[in-house]
Design an enzyme around this catalytic site. Structure first.
Site, PDB file in Angstrom:
ATOM      1  N   GLU A 317       0.823  -1.214   0.000  1.00  0.00           N
ATOM      2  CA  GLU A 317       0.000   0.000   0.000  1.00  0.00           C
ATOM      3  C   GLU A 317       0.857   1.263   0.000  1.00  0.00           C
ATOM      4  O   GLU A 317       0.567   2.234  -0.700  1.00  0.00           O
ATOM      5  CB  GLU A 317      -0.935  -0.004   1.215  1.00  0.00           C
ATOM      6  CG  GLU A 317      -1.964  -1.116   1.206  1.00  0.00           C
ATOM      7  CD  GLU A 317      -1.496  -2.305   2.029  1.00  0.00           C
ATOM      8  OE1 GLU A 317      -0.263  -2.548   2.081  1.00  0.00           O
ATOM      9  OE2 GLU A 317      -2.328  -3.007   2.605  1.00  0.00           O
ATOM     10  N   ASP A 321       0.981   4.283  -3.044  1.00  0.00           N
ATOM     11  CA  ASP A 321       0.790   5.728  -2.927  1.00  0.00           C
ATOM     12  C   ASP A 321       1.939   6.491  -3.582  1.00  0.00           C
ATOM     13  O   ASP A 321       1.726   7.425  -4.363  1.00  0.00           O
ATOM     14  CB  ASP A 321       0.691   6.124  -1.458  1.00  0.00           C
ATOM     15  CG  ASP A 321      -0.637   5.744  -0.836  1.00  0.00           C
ATOM     16  OD1 ASP A 321      -1.490   5.194  -1.553  1.00  0.00           O
ATOM     17  OD2 ASP A 321      -0.826   5.989   0.370  1.00  0.00           O
ATOM     18  N   SER A 536      -7.783   3.174  -2.433  1.00  0.00           N
ATOM     19  CA  SER A 536      -6.430   3.440  -1.949  1.00  0.00           C
ATOM     20  C   SER A 536      -5.537   3.899  -3.088  1.00  0.00           C
ATOM     21  O   SER A 536      -4.513   4.540  -2.855  1.00  0.00           O
ATOM     22  CB  SER A 536      -5.828   2.176  -1.326  1.00  0.00           C
ATOM     23  OG  SER A 536      -6.594   1.726  -0.239  1.00  0.00           O
TER      24      SER A 536
END
Length: 632
Positions: A317, A321, A536
């Site tokens: 994750e 980003d 996300s």
């Protein structure tokens, strides 16, 4: 004759201040040992800032008269407005003194009082009992007290106390490959949109060696069909989808973008370099380092972010980003905030202070104390709103409002379970009432909630039949509908008629506000490429888009966009492409449909950079200090 009177403190009796059900998935292990020490935080009621926040804030959108004055507040101004009243400080510190607590620290804006205390003394202070809890799915340990009390005369002066009934909430995981509901989304196979079965066939494609369009083989301004691959999303695809290919950042030294890593997550620089070599070769060899700021833990607390080797803390994750943001917004500077970590394994030691970090408050206290901040910040974490105590959600949202006042655009993920995970859509108050499950912090009006789409020509509500991903959306049960949403959201609710009656709050803050593609992002992780679904991914992609708009504004000596929502719900809606196909299934229902205009599946739709940039350059600013509107 003068009569001696008892102080209000000694006259006041203890009354329950807050009670919140232990979230599902947590089990009680034992009473917390009395000698165990925790770092207790007492949240004092805001002072003048609360009056502004809850009364007659004014929206600074394009109807304001033109001026070159900067429309945002400084750190010192926000601190002054949010600082508690002296009466509040005096009454709370007197109460603490009565319990032998004389040594404590204030947060920078003096909104929080922090001190170390034993469990035994904390139980006396709060009229409660602490227990040790464990989360079943990952073994996270927390020492908490679902119910706590304070003297009645302090109820209007203390917002909340932590750790009490806030359980670790920063939850973001890849989609699990488990069974899913047979309920299909509605609105597909119409108006040029592919059918559900056509999309499912793409989902079930074996990836193998994915053929991704190479930037050097594409024309200068490729169409989405030229730049995109149905089974994988790359930076060049996103640039083409949202009209960003022809923009070259100009004053990158004046624009920054931030991302937040919770739960031990950190970015792996080697993976990021490999990703950029493949998808942004123009970046390789340039100065594109990520500035990392580690949010410090309270004094004496175990800081698990430094206890594990890097190989155990790198996360897919966190890489996602950074790779999305650098892939779209380079060379704009990136700051990564690494916030605390998971609570350490439980050890009964009277000399060790329990790590009570829950994430948002630790990070917000830290960033609000900084004199200079990124103009855009992306947060890709979300949890069920009902698992968060109302006092905590409100307080966190008010601190997001302080970021908005300082000119920071905060974009957050809307969630990846549609209107709620199938089979789990019940209230947690003991009644087991069927209900949709809105997400926090997406439900806070001061952040911009980013939903998810897939496909192109046209885009549709995002989902992936291989896993459980469905783009999140719905209506808050905590926050009423803000005035900037009145009209468009009211119309949508009216158009639903009796659909889902009783399952959602028809008067709540609706989300998402906008959407971005959230399907099959390519992520380099542990040296290999993998695929990731979810908001996300769409949240940092949206953050990159608005960071580039801020860059264009900076080049014209104009202030950054700041709080986006009032603008998005007025003139900027013209720069968003409507999504009218699909629905966000969940709770064993078809969820909310995507219709013309705003909807609770995709918001106003997806951004078209050229139009948003043009509209931002036409914005006008008022000469007096801004601010916002009534929410609470």
């Amino acid at each position: 004759m003068l009569l001696a009177t008892a102080s209000p403190l000694k006259q006041s009796h203890y009354v329950l201040k807050d009670s919140h059900t232990v979230p599902s998935g947590w089990e009680t292990l034992a009473r917390a040992p009395g000698e165990r020490r925790i770092n207790l935080k007492v949240g004092l009621k805001h002072g003048k800032f609360e009056e502004l926040n809850g009364d007659y804030m004014k929206v600074w959108v394009s109807k304001n008269p033109p001026t070159s004055n900067y429309p945002h507040l400084s750190a010192a101004e926000v601190s002054r407005l949010s600082k508690p009243m002296k009466k509040t400080e005096d009454m709370v510190t007197e109460w603490l003194s009565e319990h032998g607590i004389h040594t404590f620290k204030y947060s920078p804006a003096q909104g929080w009082i922090n001190f170390d205390i034993s469990i035994h003394d904390a139980e006396t202070l709060l009229g409660t009992e602490y227990h040790v809890y464990r989360r079943a799915d990952d073994g996270v340990i927390a020492i908490r007290s679902p119910n706590w009390s304070i003297p009645l005369h302090l109820h209007d002066h203390i917002d909340g106390i932590h750790p009490t009934n806030i359980f670790p909430i920063t939850n973001r995981k890849p989609c699990r490959l488990i069974s899913r509901s047979e309920v299909k989304p509605i609105g597909l196979g119409e108006n040029g949109a592919p059918s559900y079965d056509e999309l499912v066939s793409i989902d079930k494609t074996e990836f193998g060696d994915m053929v991704i369009p190479d930037i050097k083989d594409l024309p200068k301004n490729p169409s989405p069909s030229q730049a995109c691959n149905q089974v994988a999303t790359s930076p060049v695809c996103l640039q083409s989808l949202y009209g960003m290919r022809e923009y070259n950042p100009q004053l990158t030294g004046k624009t920054r973008i931030g991302l937040v890593n919770f739960l031990d997550h950190v970015n792996n620089r080697t993976d990021i370099e490999t990703f950029l070599q493949r998808f942004r070769p123009d970046v390789v060899g340039t100065n594109h380092s990520i500035l990392t700021e580690t949010v410090p833990q309270p004094s004496g607390a175990e800081n698990s972010i430094t206890e594990k080797p890097l190989s155990q803390r790198t996360s897919l994750e966190a890489n996602l980003d950074a790779e999305v943001i650098l892939g779209l917004a380079y060379p704009i500077s990136v700051t990564a905030y690494n916030v605390g970590g998971r609570a350490p394994a439980f050890q009964s030691s009277q000399f060790t202070v329990e790590n009570s970090n829950e994430g948002y408050l630790e990070w917000l206290q830290y960033v609000l104390a900084q004199p200079d901040l990124p103009q855009v910040i992306s947060i890709s974490y979300a949890d069920e709103e009902q698992t968060v105590p109302f006092w905590y959600a409100k307080r966190v949202c008010q601190e997001f409002a302080q970021l908005a006042a300082r000119g920071v655009s905060v974009l957050v993920a809307s969630g990846d379970e549609g209107v709620g995970a199938d089979g789990k859509c019940f209230s947690n108050d003991g009644s087991n009432k069927p209900m949709f499950l809105p997400k926090f912090p997406a439900s806070c009006p001061y952040v911009t909630a980013v939903g998810g789409t897939r496909n192109w020509g046209p885009e549709v509500v995002g989902f992936d039949a291989r896993g459980t991903f469905v783009a999140g959306g719905g209506f808050s049960n905590y926050f009423p509908r803000p005035s900037f949403q009145r009209g468009v959201v009211d119309d949508y609710v009216s158009s639903l008629g009796t659909l889902h009656d009783g399952l959602y709050n028809k008067e709540g803050r609706g989300y998402p506000d906008i959407s971005v593609r959230a399907y099959h992002y390519i992520v380099n992780f542990n040296g290999t490429s993998t695929i990731f679904d979810g908001t996300s991914a769409s949240a940092p992609a949206a953050a990159a888009i608005f960071a580039l708009i801020n860059d264009a504004l900076a080049a014209q000596a104009k202030p950054p966009l700041g709080w986006l929502n009032p603008w998005l719900y007025s003139k900027a809606s013209k720069g968003l492409k409507d999504v009218i196909a699909g629905s966000n299934t969940g709770c064993n229902t078809a969820g909310f449909p995507a219709w013309e205009g705003w909807d609770a599946a995709t918001g106003f739709g997806t951004p078209w950079f050229p139009t948003l940039k043009k509209l931002s350059e036409e914005r006008q600013y008022r000469a007096t200090k801004p601010w916002y509107m009534r929410f609470w």
